[in-house]
Enzyme design. Structure first.
Site, short mmCIF file in Angstrom:
data_model
loop_
_atom_site.label_atom_id
_atom_site.label_comp_id
_atom_site.label_asym_id
_atom_site.label_seq_id
_atom_site.Cartn_x
_atom_site.Cartn_y
_atom_site.Cartn_z
N GLY A 1 12.78 -0.82 2.47
CA GLY A 1 13.85 -1.13 1.52
C GLY A 1 14.73 -2.27 1.99
CB ILE B 1 7.16 -5.96 8.48
CG1 ILE B 1 8.37 -5.72 7.58
CG2 ILE B 1 7.33 -7.24 9.22
CD1 ILE B 1 9.71 -5.58 8.32
CB CYS C 1 0.66 4.25 9.55
SG CYS C 1 1.55 5.71 8.99
CB THR D 1 8.08 1.53 7.56
OG1 THR D 1 7.05 2.29 8.21
CG2 THR D 1 7.88 1.59 6.06
CB SER E 1 -0.88 -0.01 1.26
OG SER E 1 -1.53 1.23 1.41
N GLY F 1 7.31 -3.03 -2.49
CA GLY F 1 7.06 -1.66 -2.07
C GLY F 1 8.10 -0.69 -2.58
N GLY G 1 8.78 -6.51 2.62
CA GLY G 1 9.87 -5.84 3.32
C GLY G 1 11.16 -6.03 2.55
C1 SIN Z 1 2.21 3.64 6.35
O1 SIN Z 1 3.32 3.54 6.91
O2 SIN Z 1 1.30 2.86 6.64
C2 SIN Z 1 1.96 4.69 5.33
C3 SIN Z 1 3.03 5.71 5.21
C4 SIN Z 1 2.54 7.09 5.46
O3 SIN Z 1 1.69 7.62 4.70
O4 SIN Z 1 2.99 7.72 6.43
#
Ligand code: SIN
Length: 314
Positions: free
Chosen positions: A225, A199, A139, A201, A18, A273, A251
């Protein structure tokens, strides 16, 4: 190569993470070649919240060693804006993609409370363009949302409460920023999730370059990354061992080898991603390589597989 996932038939196991592939912008940039050779077997939208969000103040990105820090902060038009504008446009575009089976849309949503999430799910339930929902409880860039996903007890309660509002498949996207990701995976399953994805981030900070104020406008951000690939592998393996529902692993995936590693430890699907920012055709390249029929595009270099041969999945 075709995969069955929560009742959806997918052409291959590679989807997008996403928020890492702006479909409408990609259509403007690549037009017909995008529709001809679409990189993903299902498309996952950027996170939608109930109300519109501007996102975090700039700077929003920082290049880390072997990775990327983002502090985007979930900018989006809000539920009504999504339903009125983006959903019809995305759905029309996916309808023109020449793929068999067709590419389903998974809408990603985030709410700060169970009541907010229920409203989002109710809306997704009404729209036939949406095949499944991914619930973002992970997030790291917003004040609320992550706290639900990091606590297995709270997570199970919330998933159980919102589950009756959606008859379509519900995927819960987990955070790595928790003490026990397998416990969160199990909590999502017990609450009624049909699948989990992980996962998201890792919370991280970029130095301010001599100033005590960190570089990112949001203070901290989320690291993605190649740097997080081994963490993802460990957490996907731990989660997959604990649950019986399908797992979407992601991931740091840059190649079919990385995707296969996640499949080997129990993932059913793999999401690409950050690599799509560098190479918009990464999804189709990886799916093509996974199918065992890898062909190197004529203009490829070791570091760049040939973005001009965009989306070269047969
Ligand atoms: C996320 O980490 O789920 C989306 C990233 C963001 O828009 O901050």
């Amino acid at each position: 190569m075709s995969v069955s996932f929560c009742g959806l038939q997918l052409a291959h196991p590679v989807i997008n993470a996403s928020g890492t592939f702006d479909l409408l912008a990609a259509n403007t940039a690549f037009g017909e070649s995008l529709r001809e050779r679409f990189p993903f077997a299902a498309f996952v939208s950027k996170t939608i919240t109930l109300e519109p969000r501007k996102g975090n103040p700039p700077p929003r990105l920082w290049e880390a060693p072997a990775g990327l820090l983002n502090s985007i902060g979930l900018p989006n038009k809000g539920l009504q804006g999504y339903l009125a504008n983006d959903l019809p446009a995305i759905s029309e575009l996916l309808g023109k993609v020449r793929a068999q089976p067709p590419v389903p849309l998974i809408t990603n949503v985030m709410g700060s409370t169970a009541a907010e999430i229920a409203q989002l799910l109710n809306a997704c339930e009404q729209r036939e363009e949406i095949s499944a929902v991914e619930l973002n409880v992970s997030c790291p860039n917003v004040k609320t949302g992550l706290d639900i996903g990091a606590d297995p007890v709270q997570l199970e309660v919330v998933v159980r409460e919102v589950r009756p509002h959606l008859s379509k498949p519900l995927i819960v996207k987990l955070t790595p920023n928790t003490a026990d990701v397998a416990a969160c995976a199990l909590a999502a399953q017990e609450g009624g999730a049909d699948a989990i994805s992980l996962i998201n981030t890792l919370r991280a900070m970029a130095p301010g370059g001599g100033s005590p104020k960190p570089w990112l406008g949001g203070g901290t951000g989320g690291l993605s990354g190649p740097a997080i690939r081994p963490v993802a592998l460990a957490q996907v393996a731990a989660a997959a061992r604990r649950v019986s529902i399908p797992v979407v692993g992601m991931g740091g995936v840059q190649s079919a080898k990385h995707a296969q590693d996640l499949l080997d430890v129990g993932a059913t699907l793999v999401a690409v991603g950050t690599e799509s920012f560098r190479d918009p055709s990464a999804g189709s390249r990886i799916a093509h390589e996974l199918s065992g029929a890898a062909e190197t595009p004529a203009n490829a270099t070791p570091d760049h597989p040939g973005a001009s041969t965009l989306l070269n999945l047969k």
